[in-house]
Design a protein around this motif. Structure first.
Motif, PDB file in Angstrom:
ATOM      1  N   ALA A 262       0.932  -1.304   0.066  1.00 56.11           N
ATOM      2  CA  ALA A 262       0.010  -0.044   0.068  1.00 56.11           C
ATOM      3  C   ALA A 262       0.815   1.237   0.168  1.00 56.11           C
ATOM      4  O   ALA A 262       0.542   2.107  -0.439  1.00 56.11           O
ATOM      5  N   GLU A 263       1.906   1.078   0.349  1.00 58.24           N
ATOM      6  CA  GLU A 263       3.012   2.164   0.671  1.00 58.24           C
ATOM      7  C   GLU A 263       3.678   2.692  -0.723  1.00 58.24           C
ATOM      8  O   GLU A 263       4.419   3.714  -0.965  1.00 58.24           O
ATOM      9  N   MET A 264       3.630   1.591  -1.710  1.00 59.26           N
ATOM     10  CA  MET A 264       4.246   1.899  -3.014  1.00 59.26           C
ATOM     11  C   MET A 264       3.381   2.584  -3.967  1.00 59.26           C
ATOM     12  O   MET A 264       1.825   2.563  -3.735  1.00 59.26           O
ATOM     13  N   PRO A 265       3.949   3.148  -5.027  1.00 57.81           N
ATOM     14  CA  PRO A 265       3.021   3.936  -6.098  1.00 57.81           C
ATOM     15  C   PRO A 265       2.033   2.806  -6.523  1.00 57.81           C
ATOM     16  O   PRO A 265       2.549   1.605  -6.977  1.00 57.81           O
ATOM     17  N   ARG A 266       0.897   3.210  -7.135  1.00 55.12           N
ATOM     18  CA  ARG A 266      -0.091   2.396  -7.594  1.00 55.12           C
ATOM     19  C   ARG A 266       0.176   1.949  -8.955  1.00 55.12           C
ATOM     20  O   ARG A 266       0.805   2.882  -9.529  1.00 55.12           O
ATOM     21  N   VAL A 267       0.268   0.579  -9.249  1.00 49.49           N
ATOM     22  CA  VAL A 267       0.538   0.328 -10.691  1.00 49.49           C
ATOM     23  C   VAL A 267      -0.734  -0.128 -11.439  1.00 49.49           C
ATOM     24  O   VAL A 267      -1.432  -0.981 -10.909  1.00 49.49           O
ATOM     25  N   SER A 268      -0.783   0.670 -12.646  1.00 47.24           N
ATOM     26  CA  SER A 268      -2.057   0.136 -13.488  1.00 47.24           C
ATOM     27  C   SER A 268      -1.573  -0.931 -14.692  1.00 47.24           C
ATOM     28  O   SER A 268      -0.841  -0.339 -15.526  1.00 47.24           O
ATOM     29  N   LEU A 269      -1.871  -2.128 -14.486  1.00 46.73           N
ATOM     30  CA  LEU A 269      -1.016  -3.116 -15.506  1.00 46.73           C
ATOM     31  C   LEU A 269      -2.274  -3.670 -16.554  1.00 46.73           C
ATOM     32  O   LEU A 269      -3.170  -3.915 -16.132  1.00 46.73           O
ATOM     33  N   LYS A 270      -1.807  -3.454 -17.759  1.00 47.55           N
ATOM     34  CA  LYS A 270      -2.764  -4.220 -18.523  1.00 47.55           C
ATOM     35  C   LYS A 270      -2.460  -5.847 -19.036  1.00 47.55           C
ATOM     36  O   LYS A 270      -1.199  -5.701 -19.535  1.00 47.55           O
ATOM     37  N   GLU A 271      -2.775  -6.645 -18.385  1.00 47.42           N
ATOM     38  CA  GLU A 271      -2.495  -7.830 -18.454  1.00 47.42           C
ATOM     39  C   GLU A 271      -2.638  -8.326 -20.132  1.00 47.42           C
ATOM     40  O   GLU A 271      -3.575  -8.268 -20.706  1.00 47.42           O
ATOM     41  N   SER A 272      -1.465  -8.958 -20.473  1.00 46.40           N
ATOM     42  CA  SER A 272      -1.399  -9.493 -22.001  1.00 46.40           C
ATOM     43  C   SER A 272      -1.822 -11.117 -21.790  1.00 46.40           C
ATOM     44  O   SER A 272      -1.977 -11.497 -20.754  1.00 46.40           O
ATOM     45  N   ILE A 273      -1.881 -11.841 -22.994  1.00 49.00           N
ATOM     46  CA  ILE A 273      -2.427 -12.860 -22.965  1.00 49.00           C
ATOM     47  C   ILE A 273      -1.095 -13.891 -22.508  1.00 49.00           C
ATOM     48  O   ILE A 273      -1.392 -15.312 -22.453  1.00 49.00           O
TER      49      ILE A 273
END
Length: 489
Positions: free
Chosen positions: A259-270
């Protein structure tokens, strides 16, 4: 085989270590408690120790020797390593043919992941969380530090300990027994020290994950999944928890750090789903199990790339090439340039005896992905099957830098040499292949067979002799080939 692996590994480890001790006592004259980790277990000793265990895994056919899975795990691992604040040693990642959830770090930078862990994970960040944790064990040299904190463990002890851990024994007495070989140890102190290492590996692993661009919540998410499985199955702990104790506080700490880390928005590949399917199919006790699994998923309306690729791969393994081609076709239409899908298409075409079409797909794929070693190996293997060993050999030797130390390269070069009736080259490449698998004794036997061939050129003899000496230098001074040992009895 899996039920007997623990006893086989432990016995082999102890016998090998006992032989080493008899042959070279100075090599086992390790310092006492309290000296620096380098003195307790030097980096070279760690590398040798890990290599000996890996050789046992190869010998027991416990490795899942699939170039695509190995490349996937290695790519994840090295992505994490490049973000590590502590420079790791030369790392080797590999996958174990075991459906149980487990991962482990061996001395010397060897990191293994069970196929079962891939199947239990929901996304790539969860796998990265486990790899980041194991990488921290390596960079912080926890095995050497543990030896420093315990009572003068010998190489025999550590081979036995690591063998027991890898086998994932459900009987803690086996691990305790391994820990106490040849010495008296305080097991509780050992466990407490391991828990301290686990917390340190969690903390460093989460930081590394975030720097590498993964979702740091992946680690705590996987922990929560393991805790839930523990509740569901009671005493049937996942194997990873037998060697990586999990507590509520540990899960809470991991969640808090993430929670202390920067939020990461990942687009999952196949990619993750395809490799997960590959792990399921190739590690199944029977290919029909995976085929039934993915057939049921598709029949239930879950038409995902993972399920469709998994069924196509399972059908191809079963030799049902026409059905596999039909299942794979919609995926190829949607992702026409995806390397994993193209490699399966080529394999299916080869099964259908359409060698020219398979080679055309592989030629195009290797042009699109010239540095993807699994594609080059598949191309060479298909050339061999099509009766073109000279072309296969040329492909492998001209792409040597890309292939690096891929074991299958040397196996294919040996096969090509035999097909071309170049027996000195076949002996040399087979010797290299066996040596890199940790089987130095049989490597020497192959090289000796090459040196006995008639009409060797001076260059061929020198090459075989030099490799033989390199292999021989890794063995104890009084080692003798098995045939000589029998003759002396």
């Amino acid at each position: 085989m899996k039920k007997t692996l623990l006893s086989c590994l432990t016995a082999a480890a102890l016998l090998a270590a006992a032989a080493t001790q008899a042959e070279s006592p100075a090599a086992l004259d390790l310092p006492q408690i309290g000296e620096p980790a380098d003195n307790a277990l030097s980096p070279s000793e760690e590398k040798a120790l890990g290599g000996r265990v890996v050789a046992q895994l190869y010998g027991a056919n416990y490795m899942l020797e699939d170039p695509e899975l190995k490349d996937y795990i290695s790519t994840l691992g090295w992505r994490l390593a490049s973000a590590s604040q502590t420079k790791p040693p030369n790392l080797t990642f590999f996958m174990i043919r075991d459906p149980r959830i487990n991962a482990f770090a061996l001395p010397g930078g060897y990191i293994g992941v069970n196929a079962g862990l891939m199947l239990a994970a929901s996304n790539e960040s969860e796998v990265a969380g486990v790899l980041g944790h194991e990488l921290a064990h390596v960079t912080q040299r926890h095995i050497a530090r543990t030896q420093e904190d315990t009572q003068a463990a010998t190489v025999a002890t550590w081979l036995a300990v690591i063998a027991a851990i890898i086998a994932g024994s459900a009987d803690p007495d086996v691990v305790v027994g391994a820990l106490s070989v040849g010495q008296a140890m305080n097991y509780q102190r050992q466990v407490n020290y391991t828990r301290a290492h686990e917390l340190e590996a969690d903390r460093i692993g989460i930081q590394t994950m975030a720097r590498a661009g993964f979702d740091p919540a992946g680690m705590s998410g996987f922990f929560s999944k393991l805790e839930q499985q523990t509740r569901l199955y009671g005493s049937g702990l996942p194997e990873i928890l037998r060697t990586h104790p999990l507590t509520t506080n540990r899960i809470a700490e991991a969640r808090s750090r993430a929670a202390e880390m920067p939020r990461v928005s990942l687009k999952e590949s196949i990619e993750f789903g395809l490799m997960q399917a590959r792990a399921r199919v190739l590690s199944a006790e029977r290919p029909s199990e995976a085929m039934d699994h993915y057939s049921n998923e598709l029949a239930a309306g879950h038409d995902t790339p993972t399920n469709r690729y998994g069924l196509a791969l399972a059908l191809s393994v079963q030799g049902q090439a026409d059905s596999a081609a039909g299942v794979l076709a919609p995926l190829l239409e949607k992702y026409p340039r995806h390397v994993t899908l193209n490699l399966l298409q080529a394999r299916i075409l080869a099964l259908q005896q359409k060698n020219d079409a398979a080679l055309a797909v592989l030629s195009r794929t290797t042009q699109l992905y010239p540095r993807y070693a699994p594609a080059l190996l598949e191309y060479a293997d298909t050339l061999m099957a099509a009766g073109k060993p000279a072309e296969a050999r040329q492909l492998l030797i001209t792409r040597e830098q890309t292939l690096g130390t891929q074991l299958e390269t040397y196996n294919l070069l040996a096969q090509a040499a035999r097909e071309l009736d170049n027996l000195p080259e076949a002996s040399y490449q087979t010797g290299v292949y066996l040596f890199l698998r940790g089987d130095a004794g049989n490597a020497i036997a192959q090289l000796d067979a090459g040196l006995r061939l008639p009409d060797l050129t001076p260059q061929e003899r020198a090459r075989l002799a030099a490799k033989r000496q390199e292999v021989r230098d890794t063995l104890p001074e009084n080692w003798r080939p098995p045939r000589e040992q029998r003759d002396r009895m």
